[in-house]
Design a protein around this motif. Structure first.
Motif, mmCIF file in Angstrom:
data_model
loop_
_atom_site.group_PDB
_atom_site.id
_atom_site.type_symbol
_atom_site.label_atom_id
_atom_site.label_comp_id
_atom_site.label_asym_id
_atom_site.label_seq_id
_atom_site.Cartn_x
_atom_site.Cartn_y
_atom_site.Cartn_z
ATOM 1 N N GLN A 144 125.506 88.003 101.260
ATOM 2 C CA GLN A 144 124.657 89.081 101.763
ATOM 3 C C GLN A 144 125.444 90.382 101.849
ATOM 4 O O GLN A 144 126.476 90.453 102.518
ATOM 5 C CB GLN A 144 124.100 88.729 103.148
ATOM 6 N N ASN A 145 124.948 91.377 101.175
ATOM 7 C CA ASN A 145 125.600 92.693 101.205
ATOM 8 C C ASN A 145 125.089 93.580 102.325
ATOM 9 O O ASN A 145 125.749 94.531 102.722
ATOM 10 C CB ASN A 145 125.386 93.410 99.857
ATOM 11 N N ASN A 146 123.925 93.276 102.850
ATOM 12 C CA ASN A 146 123.295 94.104 103.875
ATOM 13 C C ASN A 146 123.273 93.362 105.202
ATOM 14 O O ASN A 146 122.512 92.410 105.393
ATOM 15 C CB ASN A 146 121.872 94.474 103.439
ATOM 16 N N ASN A 147 124.107 93.799 106.138
ATOM 17 C CA ASN A 147 124.179 93.135 107.431
ATOM 18 C C ASN A 147 123.015 93.486 108.345
ATOM 19 O O ASN A 147 122.937 93.006 109.471
ATOM 20 C CB ASN A 147 125.493 93.496 108.135
ATOM 21 N N LEU A 148 122.105 94.336 107.859
ATOM 22 C CA LEU A 148 120.916 94.652 108.645
ATOM 23 C C LEU A 148 119.815 93.621 108.424
ATOM 24 O O LEU A 148 118.793 93.637 109.116
ATOM 25 C CB LEU A 148 120.401 96.051 108.289
ATOM 26 N N THR A 149 120.023 92.725 107.475
ATOM 27 C CA THR A 149 119.072 91.641 107.247
ATOM 28 C C THR A 149 119.366 90.495 108.217
ATOM 29 O O THR A 149 120.380 90.494 108.913
ATOM 30 C CB THR A 149 119.168 91.131 105.807
ATOM 31 N N ALA A 150 118.469 89.530 108.258
ATOM 32 C CA ALA A 150 118.689 88.364 109.115
ATOM 33 C C ALA A 150 119.889 87.568 108.612
ATOM 34 O O ALA A 150 120.064 87.402 107.399
ATOM 35 C CB ALA A 150 117.444 87.494 109.128
ATOM 36 N N PRO A 151 120.750 87.079 109.495
ATOM 37 C CA PRO A 151 121.905 86.284 109.059
ATOM 38 C C PRO A 151 121.444 84.992 108.384
ATOM 39 O O PRO A 151 120.388 84.456 108.699
ATOM 40 C CB PRO A 151 122.645 85.998 110.370
ATOM 41 N N ASP A 152 122.269 84.507 107.461
ATOM 42 C CA ASP A 152 121.881 83.321 106.707
ATOM 43 C C ASP A 152 122.708 82.094 107.059
ATOM 44 O O ASP A 152 122.503 81.021 106.478
ATOM 45 C CB ASP A 152 121.965 83.586 105.200
ATOM 46 N N LEU A 153 123.640 82.214 107.992
ATOM 47 C CA LEU A 153 124.451 81.071 108.407
ATOM 48 C C LEU A 153 124.468 80.943 109.932
ATOM 49 O O LEU A 153 124.468 81.943 110.649
ATOM 50 C CB LEU A 153 125.885 81.206 107.892
ATOM 51 N N GLN A 154 124.503 79.716 110.388
ATOM 52 C CA GLN A 154 124.581 79.432 111.826
ATOM 53 C C GLN A 154 125.649 78.377 112.067
ATOM 54 O O GLN A 154 125.798 77.440 111.273
ATOM 55 C CB GLN A 154 123.234 78.931 112.350
ATOM 56 N N ILE A 155 126.378 78.541 113.158
ATOM 57 C CA ILE A 155 127.421 77.582 113.525
ATOM 58 C C ILE A 155 127.119 76.999 114.899
ATOM 59 O O ILE A 155 126.702 77.718 115.811
ATOM 60 C CB ILE A 155 128.811 78.244 113.539
ATOM 61 N N MET A 156 127.310 75.694 115.028
ATOM 62 C CA MET A 156 127.276 75.026 116.328
ATOM 63 C C MET A 156 128.605 74.299 116.497
ATOM 64 O O MET A 156 128.992 73.506 115.647
ATOM 65 C CB MET A 156 126.118 74.037 116.411
ATOM 66 N N VAL A 157 129.297 74.591 117.578
ATOM 67 C CA VAL A 157 130.600 73.979 117.840
ATOM 68 C C VAL A 157 130.409 72.797 118.778
ATOM 69 O O VAL A 157 129.895 72.945 119.889
ATOM 70 C CB VAL A 157 131.575 74.997 118.456
ATOM 71 N N MET A 158 130.827 71.614 118.300
ATOM 72 C CA MET A 158 130.659 70.375 119.063
ATOM 73 C C MET A 158 132.032 69.793 119.386
ATOM 74 O O MET A 158 132.885 69.705 118.500
ATOM 75 C CB MET A 158 129.833 69.380 118.256
ATOM 76 N N PRO A 159 132.257 69.395 120.632
ATOM 77 C CA PRO A 159 133.579 68.896 121.028
ATOM 78 C C PRO A 159 133.833 67.440 120.667
ATOM 79 O O PRO A 159 134.892 66.898 120.972
ATOM 80 C CB PRO A 159 133.563 69.071 122.549
ATOM 81 N N SER A 160 132.873 66.789 120.058
ATOM 82 C CA SER A 160 133.039 65.388 119.678
ATOM 83 C C SER A 160 132.284 65.144 118.381
ATOM 84 O O SER A 160 131.212 65.710 118.160
ATOM 85 C CB SER A 160 132.506 64.459 120.777
ATOM 86 N N GLY A 161 132.845 64.302 117.529
ATOM 87 C CA GLY A 161 132.217 64.030 116.242
ATOM 88 C C GLY A 161 131.603 62.653 116.193
ATOM 89 O O GLY A 161 131.784 61.823 117.090
ATOM 90 N N ILE A 162 130.882 62.388 115.111
ATOM 91 C CA ILE A 162 130.169 61.117 115.010
ATOM 92 C C ILE A 162 131.101 59.940 114.746
ATOM 93 O O ILE A 162 130.681 58.792 114.816
ATOM 94 C CB ILE A 162 129.093 61.177 113.915
ATOM 95 N N SER A 163 132.370 60.223 114.473
ATOM 96 C CA SER A 163 133.316 59.127 114.222
ATOM 97 C C SER A 163 134.105 58.765 115.477
ATOM 98 O O SER A 163 135.016 57.948 115.420
ATOM 99 C CB SER A 163 134.296 59.520 113.108
ATOM 100 N N GLN A 164 133.739 59.355 116.627
ATOM 101 C CA GLN A 164 134.558 59.185 117.827
ATOM 102 C C GLN A 164 133.881 58.385 118.927
ATOM 103 O O GLN A 164 134.292 58.445 120.073
ATOM 104 C CB GLN A 164 134.960 60.562 118.360
ATOM 105 N N ASP A 165 132.835 57.644 118.596
ATOM 106 C CA ASP A 165 132.196 56.818 119.622
ATOM 107 C C ASP A 165 132.272 55.333 119.270
ATOM 108 O O ASP A 165 131.409 54.550 119.643
ATOM 109 C CB ASP A 165 130.749 57.248 119.838
#
Length: 407
Positions: A365-386
């Protein structure tokens, strides 16, 4: 010594998961049995409004209409909340139980490559409160450009603005949340309450939580019983009754018996992403060619269900830390954690599994006035840790890709 500790930790967690799973399913079945014995169907008089589905939206709509003096019937396929499911940390254990519809997509040709049979699991609440009873509680509005074109006058329905929804910042988080936000700050990216300004940026997550416990939309219903709001649970709606192109009521099944209920002002569908279009099509509203193949009389030829779009998700367990985080089996089963939760509404039991959220623009995206196209969610535990108990199975990750992930 460490191996012995890990063995006993894994054993205790396995037993706990099995017990809790059977606890939910047993109480759910007992509730159904109680309803069959009591046959507690209300006098199905004529209502102003009938609402199908007591989920995240249906409960709120029912409460508002009832507050305005309307006589409302709210019909829900699931039952009432089961004790202890409002503990945020237990969220992953709620999937694939009786309070989850347990929807699975058909095998995908161009997606879900790491999932069993190329099928994606879609958890959805079958309970008063709907999916607000088993989601990760994240309250994240996104960017204003995502919805301005179709909902420009949106107002937050939160308590601070006169609404129903209770919000809370994290009551407890791991050091990972602060470390990630520090890194984002060093990258000169914006950190603020993006739920207020509706722009791109990052923040510690806001949760639908009250005093450390899950807040779900069915909680707005309790004080309205026996007034102008009538609630029927464990009732499966099979058809909308339509006369002269107008919705006049519904057919539903409860305890093996069929019933009808009528509405003078309208029928409101709030049965979820899958349930609402399904019910419309069963009632004769949908794609003509599809309905005719199922011998359903077509009332209105409409592209019902044709605009469904799912998220594209990636990045599960791709980051490995060189230090341990306090969201561990040892800390979770520490009696101190239980004390902090039940007496102070604090501690690791209040964790929803997500600590930081944010949106940003990719290099595409060259225009930062448009809606963002990526989202991040930070999780403190992964699916391999239970210890391979729930998270991997809930997601449907295949054995082959799971083993690659662990290695």
């Amino acid at each position: 010594m460490l191996k012995v500790f890990n063995f006993f930790s894994g054993f205790i967690s396995s037993v706990t998961v099995i017990i809790f799973f059977h606890y939910i399913n047993t109480l759910y079945e007992l509730d159904i049995y109680k309803h069959k014995l009591m046959q507690n169907i209300p006098d199905l008089k004529e209502y102003d409004f009938i609402i199908v589905g007591a989920g995240s939206a249906g409960s709120i709509i029912a409460a508002r209409l009832s507050d305005d003096g309307n006589n409302v019937l709210l019909v829900e396929a699931g039952g009432e909340a089961i004790p202890f499911i409002d503990i945020p940390l237990l969220t992953p254990l709620l999937q694939k139980t009786q309070i989850d519809w347990q929807y699975v997509t058909v095998p995908q040709e161009h997606a879900c490559k790491s999932l069993v049979n190329n099928q994606s699991h879609w958890p959805m609440g079958k309970i008063l409160g709907g999916t607000s009873r088993l989601n990760n509680m994240v309250y994240f509005l996104g960017h204003s450009l995502d919805f301005n074109s179709w909902f420009a006058d949106y107002e937050e329905p939160i308590v601070d603005k006169g609404g129903f929804i209770n919000l809370s910042y994290l009551k407890w988080n791991t050091p990972l949340a602060d470390a990630v936000l520090k890194g984002i700050e060093e990258m000169s990216l914006e950190i603020n309450n993006i739920n207020c300004n509706l722009k791109a940026g990052f923040m510690k997550v806001q949760l639908t939580m009250e005093n450390g416990k899950r807040w779900s939309t069915d909680q707005v219903l309790h004080e309205r019983y026996n007034k102008t709001l009538n609630i029927i649970t464990h009732a499966y709606v099979t058809k909308i009754l339509i006369k002269s192109n107008k919705a006049m009521g519904i057919k539903f099944i409860k305890s093996g018996q069929a019933y009808e209920a009528n509405a003078t002002k309208g029928v409101i569908l709030s049965a979820g992403t899958i349930g609402s279009p399904k019910l419309l099509m069963l009632s004769g509203i949908g794609p003509k060619m599809h309905l005719e193949t199922l011998n359903i009389t077509v009332i209105k030829d409409l592209p019902v269900g044709q605009q469904l779009v799912d998220h594209i998700l990636t990045g599960i367990d791709l980051v490995t830390l060189n230090t341990s985080l306090p969201l561990s089996i040892g800390n979770v089963f520490n009696p101190k954690a239980a004390f902090e939760y039940f007496f102070m509404g604090q501690g690791p039991w209040t964790s929803s599994g997500i600590e930081v959220v944010g949106t940003f623009h990719s290099s595409l995206q060259n225009n930062n006035l448009t809606a963002p196209d990526l989202q991040i969610m930070v999780m403190p535990s992964g699916i391999s840790q239970d210890n391979d108990l729930m998270l991997r199975k809930a997601m449907g990750l295949s054995d082959e890709d799971y083993n690659l992930l662990k290695n």
